[in-house]
Design a protein around this motif. Sequence first.
Motif, PDB file in Angstrom:
ATOM      1  N   GLY A 145       0.854  -0.742  -0.121  1.00 45.39           N
ATOM      2  CA  GLY A 145       0.091   0.037   0.087  1.00 45.39           C
ATOM      3  C   GLY A 145       0.808   1.074   0.243  1.00 45.39           C
ATOM      4  N   GLU A 146       0.094   2.000  -0.360  1.00 49.12           N
ATOM      5  CA  GLU A 146       0.869   4.096  -0.490  1.00 49.12           C
ATOM      6  C   GLU A 146       0.511   4.692   0.757  1.00 49.12           C
ATOM      7  OE1 GLU A 146       3.931   4.762  -2.048  1.00 49.12           O
ATOM      8  OE2 GLU A 146       3.507   6.429  -0.552  1.00 49.12           O
ATOM      9  N   SER A 147       0.975   5.561   1.600  1.00 48.18           N
ATOM     10  CA  SER A 147       0.404   6.230   2.382  1.00 48.18           C
ATOM     11  C   SER A 147      -1.034   5.737   2.935  1.00 48.18           C
ATOM     12  CB  SER A 147       0.359   7.552   1.671  1.00 48.18           C
ATOM     13  OG  SER A 147       1.622   8.157   1.164  1.00 48.18           O
ATOM     14  N   SER A 148      -0.857   4.624   2.853  1.00 47.00           N
ATOM     15  CA  SER A 148      -2.891   4.797   4.079  1.00 47.00           C
ATOM     16  C   SER A 148      -2.802   4.552   5.471  1.00 47.00           C
ATOM     17  CB  SER A 148      -3.199   3.245   3.268  1.00 47.00           C
ATOM     18  OG  SER A 148      -4.447   3.217   3.658  1.00 47.00           O
ATOM     19  N   ASP A 199       9.160   6.955   5.088  1.00 41.67           N
ATOM     20  CA  ASP A 199       9.168   7.371   3.637  1.00 41.67           C
ATOM     21  C   ASP A 199       9.156   6.064   2.933  1.00 41.67           C
ATOM     22  OD1 ASP A 199      11.758   7.395   2.762  1.00 41.67           O
ATOM     23  OD2 ASP A 199      11.849   7.914   5.195  1.00 41.67           O
ATOM     24  N   THR A 200       8.789   6.103   1.966  1.00 35.40           N
ATOM     25  CA  THR A 200       8.698   5.159   1.027  1.00 35.40           C
ATOM     26  C   THR A 200       9.831   4.232   0.725  1.00 35.40           C
ATOM     27  OG1 THR A 200       6.822   5.877  -0.739  1.00 35.40           O
ATOM     28  CG2 THR A 200       7.732   4.572  -1.754  1.00 35.40           C
ATOM     29  N   SER A 201      11.173   4.928  -0.425  1.00 36.34           N
ATOM     30  CA  SER A 201      12.461   4.669  -0.322  1.00 36.34           C
ATOM     31  C   SER A 201      13.033   3.449   0.521  1.00 36.34           C
ATOM     32  CB  SER A 201      13.045   5.369  -0.590  1.00 36.34           C
ATOM     33  OG  SER A 201      13.561   6.084   0.322  1.00 36.34           O
ATOM     34  N   SER A 245      -0.024  -1.041   4.115  1.00 33.25           N
ATOM     35  CA  SER A 245       1.288   0.054   3.603  1.00 33.25           C
ATOM     36  C   SER A 245       2.061   0.272   3.953  1.00 33.25           C
ATOM     37  CB  SER A 245       0.488   1.157   4.337  1.00 33.25           C
ATOM     38  OG  SER A 245       0.509   2.894   3.582  1.00 33.25           O
ATOM     39  N   ASP A 246       2.856   1.057   3.198  1.00 36.50           N
ATOM     40  CA  ASP A 246       4.182   1.454   3.410  1.00 36.50           C
ATOM     41  C   ASP A 246       4.375   2.389   4.660  1.00 36.50           C
ATOM     42  OD1 ASP A 246       3.468   3.827   2.151  1.00 36.50           O
ATOM     43  OD2 ASP A 246       5.292   4.200   0.817  1.00 36.50           O
ATOM     44  N   HIS A 247       3.889   3.034   4.631  1.00 36.29           N
ATOM     45  CA  HIS A 247       3.919   4.217   5.949  1.00 36.29           C
ATOM     46  C   HIS A 247       2.515   4.943   5.848  1.00 36.29           C
ATOM     47  CE1 HIS A 247       4.003   7.188   3.504  1.00 36.29           C
ATOM     48  NE2 HIS A 247       5.211   6.528   2.695  1.00 36.29           N
ATOM     49  N   GLY A 248       2.055   5.658   7.231  1.00 40.71           N
ATOM     50  CA  GLY A 248       0.459   6.580   7.068  1.00 40.71           C
ATOM     51  C   GLY A 248       1.202   7.779   6.741  1.00 40.71           C
ATOM     52  N   GLY A 295       0.891  15.020   4.881  1.00 36.85           N
ATOM     53  CA  GLY A 295       2.045  13.990   3.823  1.00 36.85           C
ATOM     54  C   GLY A 295       2.967  13.121   5.246  1.00 36.85           C
ATOM     55  N   HIS A 296       3.942  12.386   4.591  1.00 36.86           N
ATOM     56  CA  HIS A 296       5.079  11.948   5.500  1.00 36.86           C
ATOM     57  C   HIS A 296       6.430  11.925   5.304  1.00 36.86           C
ATOM     58  CE1 HIS A 296       4.286   9.890   1.552  1.00 36.86           C
ATOM     59  NE2 HIS A 296       5.421   9.810   1.189  1.00 36.86           N
ATOM     60  N   GLY A 297       7.100  10.826   6.525  1.00 37.47           N
ATOM     61  CA  GLY A 297       8.156  11.571   6.698  1.00 37.47           C
ATOM     62  C   GLY A 297       8.594  12.147   8.007  1.00 37.47           C
TER      63      GLY A 297
HETATM   64 ZN   LIG Z   1       5.537   5.798   0.436  1.00 41.61          ZN
END
Ligand SMILES: [Zn+2]
Length: 522
Positions: free
Chosen positions: A218-221, A257-259, A417-420, A432-434
């Motif tokens: 998932g992404e940012s979920s 973060d995604t990376s 999800s990769d993160h929230g 956003g995130h990070g």
């Molecule tokens: Zn991400």
Amino acid sequence: MWLFLFSPMVLQPLLGNGRGRLDQLYVLNLFTTVLWAGLLHFSIRRSVVLHLLLAPFYLTTAIDLFLIGMFSNRLSSGYVIIAIMNSTDANEFFAAYARPVLLAFVVMAGIYIFGLIAIRRLRFHHSRKMSVGCVSLLVAVYAALVVRGLHSNWSLKQTVLHIVGNEMSVPVGSAFQTSLALQVLAQESKLARQRDQHSFGARQLRANDNEIYVWVIGESSRPQNWSLFGYQRDTSPRLLATSGIIPLPNVLATAPDTSVAVPSMLSLWPVTDWNSILAHRSIVSAFNEVGFMTYWLSCQEPDGWGGVIPQVATEAKRPQYFDRAFDSAMLEEFRTILDSTVPGKKLFLVLHTKGSHFEYSRRYPQAFARFNVASGAHREQLIDSYDNTVLYTDWFLSEIIAMLTNRNGPAALIYASDHGENLLDDDAQLLGHGIGNQYDLRSAAFIWVSRPLRSKLSEMSKNATDNAGARLTLSNLPHSLLDLAGIEVAELDRSMSIFSPTFAERDRWHLVRGSLRSESDD
Ligand SMILES: [Zn+2]
């Protein structure tokens, strides 16, 4: 001859599943296409010389057209990476399409040579004024994009990579895509070489023929906005009505973060040892080693934020990108893969979704715009569109589960999800995130196990249900999946697997902007 070079751009609006959107980016690419063509046309007087110089772009245009015809996708950096890695790696993407590629090449070469002969005497007046005009406009466009990137607080490097990644004009866009691909492959190249050498020596502990495992990234979920985890809005109605789902309500991301989060969630090494994550293969290779057919479908193209993810993707025997598409583009491919899989063949598929990536309203078709408080203030509108992405994800995941259920065989799906995401939640007004707080470090996650697999592995299913509420991180999931699939490797730690009777909770670490923190620091 120009028409041939322009054709990918002409065909792009015809692509389905959101890919043909005539949005800002398409208009921008169209504009730079005209400027680059103008620059070339007005700078070189003899057409035959110009088109000889453009020879490499005839080749990339042919590949672009091949990808449009075969996968409804443009030539992007993702495919360049696959092509480069294909020569050294186990993946068999281009080998599988050698014939159509060769045919396209022969047809293109014929047209090209015929065209060169036809234009051999053609000359144009070159115009310094027009050339300078085109160059100035190109510089202005790219400079404006850099300024916009820096204005969004991106680093210069991220900004440049973002611009390069989005430069899909024809024919020169392929040069931008290739340079991005080379940049991605150059990252951590020493560790990447180590990873290429690595193998797990995986063994199969039990018969697992016919089994299908699916990992949806998932992404940012964040779980706070899923009704599956108690949100008051009905954002996950289909999953709530699906049997065999084990929600994991307390999963922390290994990074906001995604990376970092994506390579880490597919690695058996902990995020406290980031270099080992980079220096070793992901669990995709463990599945390869015991005879699974492996796929990596992705709606996320390489860009300034993905890090080594595209390199991990090439571990799959068949990686494939769906540029600018809604996540549903992967459903069609998923169906095709299942339909063409002979009984007895075992599969592992990774689906990297665009999920709830900003800007939220661009992630779903209009039919999913259910939450829509027209009179709402800025934050309400933001939440509305974010909740619609969750609703769309709910539909996407339940479609996959329905396809697997219809096969009536042993199968399991992990969604994580990769993160929230921060959604202007409190006084800090963060988006956003990070950041590394309670909003972007919590990940929505669940496991689904098909009825046939549940009855085959009833003890394990029971353990998972018992352990589902535990304090977990994304790092528990790869250990859990290998354990479930009966794949033994030296690095598998069963105390990390929620399917194991020896499961134990651990300290939960995450990597936030380069520094390690544990939960107790937060
Ligand atoms: Zn991400």
